[in-house]
Scaffold this motif. Structure first.
Motif, PDB file in Angstrom:
ATOM      1  N   ALA A 197      89.202  33.658  24.179  1.00 50.22           N
ATOM      2  CA  ALA A 197      89.502  32.962  25.433  1.00 50.22           C
ATOM      3  C   ALA A 197      90.966  32.531  25.489  1.00 50.22           C
ATOM      4  O   ALA A 197      91.648  32.744  26.499  1.00 50.22           O
ATOM      5  CB  ALA A 197      88.586  31.754  25.588  1.00 50.22           C
ATOM      6  N   VAL A 198      91.442  31.941  24.397  1.00 50.41           N
ATOM      7  CA  VAL A 198      92.838  31.473  24.370  1.00 50.41           C
ATOM      8  C   VAL A 198      93.783  32.667  24.484  1.00 50.41           C
ATOM      9  O   VAL A 198      94.776  32.626  25.222  1.00 50.41           O
ATOM     10  CB  VAL A 198      93.103  30.662  23.075  1.00 50.41           C
ATOM     11  N   GLN A 199      93.456  33.720  23.770  1.00 48.43           N
ATOM     12  CA  GLN A 199      94.344  34.879  23.788  1.00 48.43           C
ATOM     13  C   GLN A 199      94.371  35.543  25.169  1.00 48.43           C
ATOM     14  O   GLN A 199      95.416  35.992  25.618  1.00 48.43           O
ATOM     15  CB  GLN A 199      93.942  35.841  22.674  1.00 48.43           C
ATOM     16  N   GLN A 200      93.227  35.566  25.823  1.00 46.03           N
ATOM     17  CA  GLN A 200      93.209  36.162  27.171  1.00 46.03           C
ATOM     18  C   GLN A 200      93.967  35.291  28.171  1.00 46.03           C
ATOM     19  O   GLN A 200      94.615  35.795  29.072  1.00 46.03           O
ATOM     20  CB  GLN A 200      91.768  36.364  27.623  1.00 46.03           C
ATOM     21  N   ALA A 201      93.852  33.980  27.978  1.00 44.65           N
ATOM     22  CA  ALA A 201      94.507  33.064  28.920  1.00 44.65           C
ATOM     23  C   ALA A 201      96.013  33.011  28.712  1.00 44.65           C
ATOM     24  O   ALA A 201      96.745  32.619  29.621  1.00 44.65           O
ATOM     25  CB  ALA A 201      93.917  31.667  28.769  1.00 44.65           C
ATOM     26  N   SER A 202      96.451  33.401  27.534  1.00 43.53           N
ATOM     27  CA  SER A 202      97.889  33.275  27.239  1.00 43.53           C
ATOM     28  C   SER A 202      98.753  34.123  28.181  1.00 43.53           C
ATOM     29  O   SER A 202      99.917  33.812  28.391  1.00 43.53           O
ATOM     30  CB  SER A 202      98.166  33.636  25.782  1.00 43.53           C
ATOM     31  N   VAL A 203      98.160  35.155  28.796  1.00 42.46           N
ATOM     32  CA  VAL A 203      98.956  35.981  29.730  1.00 42.46           C
ATOM     33  C   VAL A 203      99.402  35.199  30.961  1.00 42.46           C
ATOM     34  O   VAL A 203     100.312  35.609  31.675  1.00 42.46           O
ATOM     35  CB  VAL A 203      98.189  37.252  30.193  1.00 42.46           C
ATOM     36  N   ARG A 204      98.764  34.047  31.172  1.00 45.36           N
ATOM     37  CA  ARG A 204      99.144  33.202  32.317  1.00 45.36           C
ATOM     38  C   ARG A 204     100.420  32.404  32.053  1.00 45.36           C
ATOM     39  O   ARG A 204     100.931  31.750  32.961  1.00 45.36           O
ATOM     40  CB  ARG A 204      98.016  32.221  32.639  1.00 45.36           C
ATOM     41  N   ILE A 205     100.874  32.437  30.810  1.00 42.28           N
ATOM     42  CA  ILE A 205     102.107  31.710  30.491  1.00 42.28           C
ATOM     43  C   ILE A 205     103.288  32.634  30.776  1.00 42.28           C
ATOM     44  O   ILE A 205     103.322  33.774  30.289  1.00 42.28           O
ATOM     45  CB  ILE A 205     102.087  31.228  29.023  1.00 42.28           C
ATOM     46  N   GLU A 206     104.241  32.125  31.539  1.00 42.52           N
ATOM     47  CA  GLU A 206     105.307  33.005  32.026  1.00 42.52           C
ATOM     48  C   GLU A 206     106.312  33.377  30.948  1.00 42.52           C
ATOM     49  O   GLU A 206     106.736  34.520  30.876  1.00 42.52           O
ATOM     50  CB  GLU A 206     106.003  32.359  33.221  1.00 42.52           C
ATOM     51  N   ASP A 207     106.686  32.409  30.124  1.00 43.66           N
ATOM     52  CA  ASP A 207     107.673  32.710  29.092  1.00 43.66           C
ATOM     53  C   ASP A 207     107.012  33.458  27.929  1.00 43.66           C
ATOM     54  O   ASP A 207     105.978  33.017  27.396  1.00 43.66           O
ATOM     55  CB  ASP A 207     108.310  31.418  28.581  1.00 43.66           C
ATOM     56  N   LEU A 208     107.614  34.555  27.527  1.00 47.47           N
ATOM     57  CA  LEU A 208     107.005  35.439  26.540  1.00 47.47           C
ATOM     58  C   LEU A 208     106.837  34.771  25.175  1.00 47.47           C
ATOM     59  O   LEU A 208     105.793  34.902  24.526  1.00 47.47           O
ATOM     60  CB  LEU A 208     107.844  36.714  26.419  1.00 47.47           C
ATOM     61  N   GLN A 209     107.849  34.046  24.760  1.00 51.62           N
ATOM     62  CA  GLN A 209     107.765  33.400  23.433  1.00 51.62           C
ATOM     63  C   GLN A 209     106.730  32.276  23.423  1.00 51.62           C
ATOM     64  O   GLN A 209     105.985  32.123  22.466  1.00 51.62           O
ATOM     65  CB  GLN A 209     109.138  32.856  23.049  1.00 51.62           C
ATOM     66  N   ALA A 210     106.715  31.495  24.494  1.00 53.78           N
ATOM     67  CA  ALA A 210     105.711  30.421  24.606  1.00 53.78           C
ATOM     68  C   ALA A 210     104.317  31.042  24.623  1.00 53.78           C
ATOM     69  O   ALA A 210     103.377  30.501  24.030  1.00 53.78           O
ATOM     70  CB  ALA A 210     105.948  29.622  25.880  1.00 53.78           C
ATOM     71  N   ARG A 211     104.196  32.172  25.262  1.00 59.83           N
ATOM     72  CA  ARG A 211     102.926  32.897  25.310  1.00 59.83           C
ATOM     73  C   ARG A 211     102.476  33.275  23.905  1.00 59.83           C
ATOM     74  O   ARG A 211     101.313  33.113  23.544  1.00 59.83           O
ATOM     75  CB  ARG A 211     103.112  34.158  26.166  1.00 59.83           C
ATOM     76  N   GLN A 212     103.422  33.746  23.103  1.00 55.56           N
ATOM     77  CA  GLN A 212     103.083  34.136  21.732  1.00 55.56           C
ATOM     78  C   GLN A 212     102.659  32.925  20.887  1.00 55.56           C
ATOM     79  O   GLN A 212     101.736  33.024  20.073  1.00 55.56           O
ATOM     80  CB  GLN A 212     104.270  34.835  21.079  1.00 55.56           C
ATOM     81  N   ILE A 213     103.343  31.809  21.117  1.00 55.78           N
ATOM     82  CA  ILE A 213     102.994  30.584  20.370  1.00 55.78           C
ATOM     83  C   ILE A 213     101.560  30.172  20.713  1.00 55.78           C
ATOM     84  O   ILE A 213     100.755  29.860  19.839  1.00 55.78           O
ATOM     85  CB  ILE A 213     103.985  29.438  20.696  1.00 55.78           C
ATOM     86  N   PHE A 214     101.225  30.206  21.994  1.00 55.63           N
ATOM     87  CA  PHE A 214      99.877  29.840  22.449  1.00 55.63           C
ATOM     88  C   PHE A 214      98.846  30.843  21.925  1.00 55.63           C
ATOM     89  O   PHE A 214      97.757  30.457  21.500  1.00 55.63           O
ATOM     90  CB  PHE A 214      99.869  29.791  23.981  1.00 55.63           C
ATOM     91  N   TYR A 215      99.215  32.086  21.926  1.00 57.84           N
ATOM     92  CA  TYR A 215      98.331  33.167  21.446  1.00 57.84           C
ATOM     93  C   TYR A 215      97.975  32.928  19.972  1.00 57.84           C
ATOM     94  O   TYR A 215      96.823  33.020  19.574  1.00 57.84           O
ATOM     95  CB  TYR A 215      99.065  34.502  21.619  1.00 57.84           C
ATOM     96  N   ARG A 216      99.020  32.599  19.191  1.00 59.00           N
ATOM     97  CA  ARG A 216      98.789  32.345  17.756  1.00 59.00           C
ATOM     98  C   ARG A 216      97.922  31.117  17.537  1.00 59.00           C
ATOM     99  O   ARG A 216      97.130  31.049  16.608  1.00 59.00           O
ATOM    100  CB  ARG A 216     100.135  32.163  17.039  1.00 59.00           C
ATOM    101  N   LEU A 217      98.070  30.139  18.404  1.00 60.64           N
ATOM    102  CA  LEU A 217      97.286  28.917  18.305  1.00 60.64           C
ATOM    103  C   LEU A 217      95.778  29.215  18.450  1.00 60.64           C
ATOM    104  O   LEU A 217      94.946  28.548  17.846  1.00 60.64           O
ATOM    105  CB  LEU A 217      97.744  27.937  19.400  1.00 60.64           C
ATOM    106  N   GLY A 218      95.484  30.233  19.242  1.00 59.66           N
ATOM    107  CA  GLY A 218      94.091  30.634  19.450  1.00 59.66           C
ATOM    108  C   GLY A 218      93.390  31.014  18.152  1.00 59.66           C
ATOM    109  O   GLY A 218      92.176  30.840  18.010  1.00 59.66           O
ATOM    110  N   VAL A 219      94.156  31.500  17.203  1.00 63.30           N
ATOM    111  CA  VAL A 219      93.569  31.945  15.927  1.00 63.30           C
ATOM    112  C   VAL A 219      93.155  30.740  15.073  1.00 63.30           C
ATOM    113  O   VAL A 219      92.197  30.814  14.306  1.00 63.30           O
ATOM    114  CB  VAL A 219      94.581  32.826  15.144  1.00 63.30           C
ATOM    115  N   VAL A 220      93.854  29.633  15.221  1.00 65.50           N
ATOM    116  CA  VAL A 220      93.584  28.490  14.335  1.00 65.50           C
ATOM    117  C   VAL A 220      92.809  27.349  15.005  1.00 65.50           C
ATOM    118  O   VAL A 220      92.157  26.560  14.318  1.00 65.50           O
ATOM    119  CB  VAL A 220      94.897  27.922  13.740  1.00 65.50           C
ATOM    120  N   LEU A 221      92.865  27.270  16.314  1.00 64.27           N
ATOM    121  CA  LEU A 221      92.222  26.137  17.003  1.00 64.27           C
ATOM    122  C   LEU A 221      90.726  26.084  16.719  1.00 64.27           C
ATOM    123  O   LEU A 221      90.022  27.084  16.862  1.00 64.27           O
ATOM    124  CB  LEU A 221      92.431  26.233  18.511  1.00 64.27           C
ATOM    125  N   GLY A 222      90.274  24.918  16.302  1.00 65.49           N
ATOM    126  CA  GLY A 222      88.849  24.701  16.090  1.00 65.49           C
ATOM    127  C   GLY A 222      88.294  25.269  14.802  1.00 65.49           C
ATOM    128  O   GLY A 222      87.101  25.158  14.540  1.00 65.49           O
TER     129      GLY A 222
END
Lengths: 297, 163
Positions: free
Chosen positions: B86-111
């Motif tokens: 879910a987090v990885q799919q939603a990360s495409v909504r983030i406009e800045d590419l690097q911020a998107r990658q940071i959020f994408y990586r967070l999906g792997v560890v959250l919870g």
């Protein structure tokens, strides 16, 4: 209510097994063991779903993620004690490899087995067993039975009935099994005058309840450790009646365990309710307890 | 002649519009990263104090108004497939590419971890996002006026050339 609980429990089972398991009524326990067939307990017997593939790690992790709402940190304290409380009164026993940190169990890793236990609301089972004495006061009562015989269900119904009849009941629900609170709302009917403190160790919980809620009755589930006994003593010393459960076959069995022998000898409990199962089904036996020397009367 | 004049005005306007759009897009990206930082700080506080499960936190963030709400709405929508997906799919909504990658990586560890580790991971993500935000600010201050001027000049040049 039972149907809702079963549905909630089923949602924790990987879809693959759900359809077959849905046919089993009433499921008491669902066992997921890594690399082995999934099984469910119905009326005390365990049935394996051998026609379906064995449980894979992916499926086990899926269930774990569902049960923890994708938030391991939210259940980390109970996980250390070997269980997870999913919503709606479903307790999941967890087995795996313990991780020891500074001499204490930090967490459980490499989870290998889950036992999804479906709690039941058995209304009215405590009807004839309510522990009133001749003066109409509630006696300190110990409910005794082996695991899975319905101690907690009986305790829950006693709480409900006593509460609805006018007693202020406080429940120290350490494992969240009695009331199954969900965002502050009890998942079971536990009576109008019942206050629940969930997730706190019994001794601390009893102290808090007595200081803040002025209960007439204190209920505790599964007393076993010395600190649980201290919780009982604390409640008794503060004038509250006590309802508690303990694992065991009968009073003689409890007398073999030093911690419980002490509490029986102390004379705090006046009454024991023993649950047994024979070929006709579940039966309840009432016995009185007198302390001072002999532990059983 | 009048048509040529009108065309050249349109070209200049298009150049100015392109420059302004670029600056607006950059501003939005910066604001979104800032709001993402705030959202992660909110998650961090709730985990530290209340151990609130992530689906509840994400639902609360999806209800908020702002540039990050669509991101968390998307997470909510795909939660059935697991938090990571879910987090990885939603990360495409983030406009800045690097911020998107940071959020994408967070999906792997959250919870996935106990509270202390979760908080460490969130702190690291917030710190990375803040660094990124500072860089974006710098870039915006330096490049946005230049791009605006350049696109306007390009429009003027093109108009002159075509006339």
């Amino acid at each position: 209510m039972d149907e809702e609980l079963k549905r909630a429990a089923m949602l924790l089972v990987p879809e693959y097994y759900r359809a077959v398991m849905g046919l089993c009524m009433p499921v008491e326990d669902i066992r997921l063991r890594l690399g082995r067939p999934v099984s469910c307990c119905v009326a005390g017997r365990e049935y394996f779903l051998r026609q379906l593939p064995v449980l894979s790690e992916k499926n086990l992790l899926w269930t774990l993620e569902r049960a923890t709402c994708s938030s391991i940190y939210a259940v980390q304290d109970s996980l250390r004690k070997g269980y997870i409380n999913a919503s709606s009164g479903i307790r999941i026993g967890v087995c795996g490899t313990g991780v020891i940190k500074d001499g204490e169990l930090a967490t459980i890793k490499d989870i290998s087995s889950l036992s999804i236990r479906v709690a039941r609301q058995c209304r009215g089972i405590a009807g004839a067993l309510l522990p009133y004495n001749a003066e109409g006061k509630v006696e300190n009562t110990l409910v005794i039975s082996p695991p899975g015989y319905g101690k907690t269900s009986l305790l829950r119904d006693m709480i409900r009935q006593l509460s609805d009849r006018g007693a202020r009941v406080a429940v120290a629900d350490e494992r969240g099994e009695i009331a199954a609170m969900n965002r502050g709302v009890p998942g079971f009917d536990i009576g109008l005058r019942t206050d629940v403190l969930e997730g706190v160790e019994k001794q601390e919980a009893v102290m808090m309840l007595i200081q803040t809620m002025a209960p007439q009755i204190v209920a505790l589930d599964e007393i076993s450790a010395p600190r649980d006994v201290r919780a009982v003593e604390l409640a008794a010393n503060n004038g509250a009646a006590i309802l508690a459960t303990v694992h065991g076959r009968d009073l003689e069995d409890l007398c073999k365990r030093p911690v419980l022998r002490e509490i029986l000898k102390s004379g705090i409990f006046q009454k024991a309710l023993i649950i047994g199962i024979n070929e006709k089904g579940r039966y309840y036996q009432q016995r009185s307890i007198c302390g001072e020397g002999s532990c059983v009367a | 002649m009048l048509l040529k004049l009108f065309g050249s005005v349109l070209l200049v306007a298009a150049g100015i519009f392109a420059g302004t759009s670029y600056a607006g897009w950059k501003r939005r990206a910066i604001a979104q990263v800032a709001q993402l930082c705030t959202a992660l700080r909110f998650i961090r506080a709730r985990i530290a104090m209340l151990r609130t499960p992530l689906p509840d936190l994400i639902a609360a963030l999806a209800r908020e108004k702002g540039l990050c709400a669509p991101v968390f709405e998307e997470v909510c929508k795909h939660l059935e497939q697991g938090l990571e997906t879910a987090v990885q799919q939603a990360s495409v909504r983030i406009e800045d590419l690097q911020a998107r990658q940071i959020f994408y990586r967070l999906g792997v560890v959250l919870g996935r971890y106990e509270a202390d580790e979760e908080l460490r991971q969130l702190d690291a993500a917030v710190s990375e996002l803040e660094t990124r935000m500072a860089w974006l600010h710098e870039e915006y201050r330096g490049k946005a006026p230049l791009v605006r001027r350049l696109t306007a000049a390009a429009g003027i040049c093109l108009a002159i050339l075509l006339i």
